[in-house]
Design a protein around this motif. Structure first.
Motif, PDB file in Angstrom:
ATOM      1  N   ALA A 235       0.839  -1.205   0.000  1.00 50.84           N
ATOM      2  CA  ALA A 235       0.000   0.000   0.000  1.00 50.84           C
ATOM      3  C   ALA A 235       0.875   1.257   0.000  1.00 50.84           C
ATOM      4  O   ALA A 235       0.584   2.238  -0.690  1.00 50.84           O
TER       5      ALA A 235
ATOM      6  N   CYS B 179      -6.186   4.797   0.158  1.00 48.84           N
ATOM      7  CA  CYS B 179      -5.759   3.511  -0.387  1.00 48.84           C
ATOM      8  C   CYS B 179      -5.931   2.450   0.698  1.00 48.84           C
ATOM      9  O   CYS B 179      -5.318   2.542   1.759  1.00 48.84           O
ATOM     10  N   ASP B 180      -6.799   1.497   0.423  1.00 46.81           N
ATOM     11  CA  ASP B 180      -6.976   0.344   1.308  1.00 46.81           C
ATOM     12  C   ASP B 180      -6.576  -0.892   0.523  1.00 46.81           C
ATOM     13  O   ASP B 180      -6.826  -0.968  -0.686  1.00 46.81           O
ATOM     14  N   VAL B 181      -5.989  -1.857   1.188  1.00 44.52           N
ATOM     15  CA  VAL B 181      -5.722  -3.135   0.543  1.00 44.52           C
ATOM     16  C   VAL B 181      -6.194  -4.241   1.478  1.00 44.52           C
ATOM     17  O   VAL B 181      -5.870  -4.244   2.662  1.00 44.52           O
TER      18      VAL B 181
ATOM     19  N   PHE C 133      -7.048  -3.846  -3.906  1.00 47.19           N
ATOM     20  CA  PHE C 133      -6.835  -2.436  -3.581  1.00 47.19           C
ATOM     21  C   PHE C 133      -8.104  -1.640  -3.859  1.00 47.19           C
ATOM     22  O   PHE C 133      -8.725  -1.811  -4.907  1.00 47.19           O
TER      23      PHE C 133
END
Length: 144
Positions: free
Chosen positions: A59, A76-78, A99
């Motif tokens: 990330a 941004c999330d993963v 993502f």
């Protein structure tokens, strides 16, 4: 020039299977085991730490690459889903990274490139795990 990294992991004693780790950068992290292994489930498992560290590594790369490309990235999330071998050593055999990247006018090609560069070139953790695991990734873009 060789780069080094250090940490110290100490068992918290005979009443369980928890450990205190101190990183070279001065941070403390607790880890614990599952009750069926003598732990008390009070902190992440060591292998969960490997997985979450890999998520943080990739990330970080994706955000940095998008910022350097002058993309207006806002989030941004993963999410990582991993499978492990059934027998010892229970290495990761499959890991999927999804993502969710938010921003203004983000170009799908730029996000796809950032994810690919992280996995192919920059993310040490996922590149190491790719020695035993099939790595896949997907992404979605959310307007922000």
């Amino acid at each position: 020039m060789e780069r080094t990294m250090e940490c110290k992991v100490s068992w918290n004693g005979p009443s369980g299977m928890s450990f205190l780790a101190q990183t070279g950068s001065g941070h403390l992290v607790t880890m614990d085991g599952a009750p069926d292994g003598g732990g008390h489930n009070l902190a992440p498992r060591p292998m969960e730490m490997v997985l979450l560290g890999t998520g943080g590594c990739t990330a970080y790369d994706v955000v940095l690459i998008l910022k350097k490309g002058r993309e207006d990235v806002r989030g941004c999330d993963v999410s990582l889903k991993a499978e492990r071998a059934e027998t010892e050593p229970k290495v990761f055999t499959k890991i999927h990274f999804h993502f969710t990247v938010s921003g203004k006018n983000l170009k799908p090609g730029s996000v796809e490139r950032a994810v690919a560069l992280s996995h192919d070139k920059y993310c040490s953790a996922s590149i190491m795990l790719a020695k035993t695991a099939e790595i896949t990734h997907s992404f979605e873009i959310v307007a922000a």
